[in-house]
Write an enzyme that holds these catalytic residues in place. Structure first.
Site, mmCIF file in Angstrom:
data_model
loop_
_atom_site.group_PDB
_atom_site.id
_atom_site.type_symbol
_atom_site.label_atom_id
_atom_site.label_comp_id
_atom_site.label_asym_id
_atom_site.label_seq_id
_atom_site.Cartn_x
_atom_site.Cartn_y
_atom_site.Cartn_z
ATOM 1 N N ARG A 230 39.734 42.745 48.717
ATOM 2 C CA ARG A 230 40.275 44.142 48.615
ATOM 3 C C ARG A 230 41.830 44.307 48.783
ATOM 4 O O ARG A 230 42.478 43.575 49.630
ATOM 5 C CB ARG A 230 39.734 45.269 49.912
ATOM 6 C CG ARG A 230 38.423 45.543 49.738
ATOM 7 C CD ARG A 230 38.020 46.400 48.620
ATOM 8 N NE ARG A 230 36.740 46.915 48.453
ATOM 9 C CZ ARG A 230 35.893 46.420 47.564
ATOM 10 N NH1 ARG A 230 36.254 45.564 46.709
ATOM 11 N NH2 ARG A 230 34.586 47.098 47.249
ATOM 12 N N GLU B 116 44.933 50.963 42.464
ATOM 13 C CA GLU B 116 44.204 50.522 41.287
ATOM 14 C C GLU B 116 43.993 51.703 40.478
ATOM 15 O O GLU B 116 43.725 53.106 40.959
ATOM 16 C CB GLU B 116 42.789 49.891 41.575
ATOM 17 C CG GLU B 116 43.112 48.618 42.268
ATOM 18 C CD GLU B 116 41.852 48.076 42.611
ATOM 19 O OE1 GLU B 116 40.567 48.505 42.195
ATOM 20 O OE2 GLU B 116 41.933 47.041 43.601
ATOM 21 N N HIS C 147 40.175 44.319 38.969
ATOM 22 C CA HIS C 147 38.940 44.427 39.923
ATOM 23 C C HIS C 147 37.734 44.177 39.012
ATOM 24 O O HIS C 147 36.852 45.069 38.962
ATOM 25 C CB HIS C 147 38.956 45.775 40.474
ATOM 26 C CG HIS C 147 38.179 46.109 41.604
ATOM 27 N ND1 HIS C 147 38.353 46.741 42.660
ATOM 28 C CD2 HIS C 147 36.943 45.229 41.891
ATOM 29 C CE1 HIS C 147 37.602 46.681 43.530
ATOM 30 N NE2 HIS C 147 36.548 45.894 43.295
HETATM 31 N N1 LIG Z 1 36.677 42.245 43.434
HETATM 32 C C1 LIG Z 1 35.269 42.666 43.631
HETATM 33 O O1 LIG Z 1 34.760 42.796 42.240
HETATM 34 C C2 LIG Z 1 34.437 42.577 44.615
HETATM 35 C C3 LIG Z 1 33.087 42.901 44.510
HETATM 36 C C4 LIG Z 1 32.246 42.942 45.458
HETATM 37 C C5 LIG Z 1 33.012 42.775 46.734
HETATM 38 N N2 LIG Z 1 34.105 42.566 47.014
HETATM 39 C C6 LIG Z 1 34.764 42.419 48.330
HETATM 40 O O2 LIG Z 1 34.842 40.848 48.533
HETATM 41 C C7 LIG Z 1 34.696 40.672 49.947
HETATM 42 C C8 LIG Z 1 33.783 39.627 50.218
HETATM 43 O O3 LIG Z 1 32.362 39.877 49.878
HETATM 44 P P1 LIG Z 1 31.254 38.993 50.643
HETATM 45 O O4 LIG Z 1 29.950 39.497 49.717
HETATM 46 O O5 LIG Z 1 31.571 37.750 50.691
HETATM 47 O O6 LIG Z 1 31.166 39.917 51.915
HETATM 48 P P2 LIG Z 1 30.506 39.458 53.320
HETATM 49 O O7 LIG Z 1 30.020 40.707 53.835
HETATM 50 O O8 LIG Z 1 29.247 38.518 52.997
HETATM 51 O O9 LIG Z 1 31.346 38.645 54.295
HETATM 52 C C9 LIG Z 1 32.551 39.201 54.715
HETATM 53 C C10 LIG Z 1 33.009 38.218 56.019
HETATM 54 O O10 LIG Z 1 34.339 38.630 56.516
HETATM 55 C C11 LIG Z 1 34.150 38.412 57.811
HETATM 56 N N3 LIG Z 1 35.083 39.288 58.644
HETATM 57 C C12 LIG Z 1 35.118 40.537 59.152
HETATM 58 N N4 LIG Z 1 36.236 40.938 59.597
HETATM 59 C C13 LIG Z 1 36.923 39.652 59.628
HETATM 60 C C14 LIG Z 1 38.242 39.425 60.284
HETATM 61 N N5 LIG Z 1 38.807 40.461 60.696
HETATM 62 N N6 LIG Z 1 38.717 38.223 60.001
HETATM 63 C C15 LIG Z 1 38.077 37.162 59.334
HETATM 64 N N7 LIG Z 1 36.855 37.427 58.814
HETATM 65 C C16 LIG Z 1 36.271 38.672 58.983
HETATM 66 C C17 LIG Z 1 32.757 38.570 58.206
HETATM 67 O O11 LIG Z 1 32.345 38.147 59.707
HETATM 68 C C18 LIG Z 1 31.928 38.280 57.116
HETATM 69 O O12 LIG Z 1 31.711 36.872 57.430
HETATM 70 C C19 LIG Z 1 34.444 41.944 50.488
HETATM 71 O O13 LIG Z 1 35.618 42.677 51.062
HETATM 72 C C20 LIG Z 1 34.056 42.860 49.398
HETATM 73 O O14 LIG Z 1 34.489 44.238 49.483
HETATM 74 C C21 LIG Z 1 35.135 42.549 45.956
#
Ligand SMILES: NC(=O)c1ccc[n+]([C@@H]2O[C@H](COP(=O)([O-])OP(=O)(O)OC[C@H]3O[C@@H](n4cnc5c(N)ncnc54)[C@H](O)[C@@H]3O)[C@@H](O)[C@H]2O)c1
Length: 338
Positions: A241, A270, A289
């Site tokens: 994000r 965005e 994105h």
């Molecule tokens: N660019 C895109 O198109 C797109 C698409 C889907 C998701 N995303 C984003 O990608 C990111 C990751 O997705 P994911 O499916 O791997 O998520 P996920 O929920 O599987 O994993 C997120 C991880 O972040 C950790 N976390 C939470 N707070 C934290 C902190 N303060 N410090 C360090 N780690 C912390 C959690 O413990 C978890 O292990 C999310 O932010 C999601 O919004 C982006």
């Protein structure tokens, strides 16, 4: 026929043709799927009075006002992971299920991050830009580091980070470290990873790749101070994000060579401002994105949307893992959570 309405046209991987196929499938479940695009809360309220399910392909404004004025609504289905435009507590109070799709694009996120890391390390985008300008830049720009000798730092070790770990540790044999305070000891033991604090991750990584959610703890965590701690030849990759990074501080860090490269799929605002300095920086790769975009993620979105909506509307049942407002389990809603 029960009614389900797609309320926005931010389809992402899913096209209008895909949604029309979904429409036909829903008919077999006696569900009429309408494809609409509403611009305001009031429009959603007036046009969705009959709807038992609202589907959001993007981030429709499902505020308390909207949710409380839709008496027939049983569920709000997101076509992705982020539920930031849905008031989850209002949904719970009004006994509406909010379902989402955790993990629908893990491969895609990891592949996208990998493509940026490799392109920056191997100068691919640089060569491509130059050749198109009529030049022949043979073996120039930064000397590529050896990938097997790099340390990859993962900020957040959830689904997409685990896929990236497999690629870099399993494939390139790179060292991988991770900073995630919420990972259990049991999970830590399963991976060939040093789990480190934020400072150590910044200090030791050649690549810092962001995989954590946006919240008050993570907003602008990559700021001037953080960039100063990173290696001067390091890169930062963000497919998570935008606001995790203080973008002005990043531009300064890239200009003053606190860090060398950035690969960014997400931004503080965005679409990215036309005047953003990032647009003119050679050491930066930008995508719009789109890290989620892919055949696999699309198939999952369509399959899950069909299953989740028909299960809730016709069979009063849903798997717990797809529920975003988990407090709903403690209400007396007539639904079986498996
Ligand atoms: N660019 C895109 O198109 C797109 C698409 C889907 C998701 N995303 C984003 O990608 C990111 C990751 O997705 P994911 O499916 O791997 O998520 P996920 O929920 O599987 O994993 C997120 C991880 O972040 C950790 N976390 C939470 N707070 C934290 C902190 N303060 N410090 C360090 N780690 C912390 C959690 O413990 C978890 O292990 C999310 O932010 C999601 O919004 C982006």
């Amino acid at each position: 026929m029960k009614k389900a309405i797609v309320v926005d046209k931010d389809y992402g991987s899913v096209t209008i043709d895909d949604l029309n196929i979904l429409k036909e499938k829903f008919k077999e479940e006696s569900i009429e799927l309408e494809l609409k695009h509403f611009y305001s809360e009031d429009e959603i309220i007036s046009e969705c009075q009959e709807a038992e399910a609202i589907l959001g392909t993007g981030n429709p404004p499902m505020s308390e006002k909207v949710i409380s004025k839709l008496p027939n609504l049983k569920m709000i289905q997101r076509f992705g992971i982020g539920v930031n435009s849905i008031n989850l507590s209002a949904a719970t109070e009004n006994h509406k299920i909010v379902s989402y799709m955790p993990g629908f694009c893990l491969d895609e996120l990891a592949a996208h991050a990998t493509s940026m890391i490799l392109s920056l390390i191997r100068n691919t985008a640089y060569y491509d830009r130059r050749i198109r300008q009529g030049e022949w830049p043979k073996a120039e720009y930064y000397t590529p580091k050896s990938i097997s000798e790099m340390t990859i730092g993962l900020y957040g070790f959830g689904g997409s980070a685990k896929e990236l770990y497999k690629i870099f540790n399993g494939g390139f044999q790179s060292r991988v470290i991770a900073c995630d305070p919420y990972v259990s000891e049991e999970i830590k033991e399963m991976f060939n990873i040093d789990f480190v604090d934020f400072h150590t991750m910044l200090k030791e990584s050649d690549v810092v790749s962001l995989h954590a959610p946006l919240n008050t703890e993570t907003r602008h965590i990559f700021n001037e101070e953080a960039f100063k701690k990173m290696k001067n030849d390091a890169m930062i990759i963000n497919v998570a994000r935008g606001p995790l990074i203080d973008e002005d501080a990043l531009v300064d860090a890239l200009k003053t060579r606190e860090i060398r490269f950035a690969g960014l799929d997400v931004f503080e605002n965005e679409p990215l401002d036309k005047k953003s300095k990032l647009r003119n920086m050679e050491n930066v790769i930008l995508t719009s994105h789109s890290a989620f975009y892919g055949e696999g993620s699309k198939q999952k979105q369509l399959k899950w949307a069909f299953e989740l909506v028909s299960q809730v509307l016709n069979r009063n049942t849903i798997k717990k893992e797809f529920i975003a407002n988990k407090e709903i389990f403690d209400t007396n809603i007539k639904m079986t959570f498996k």
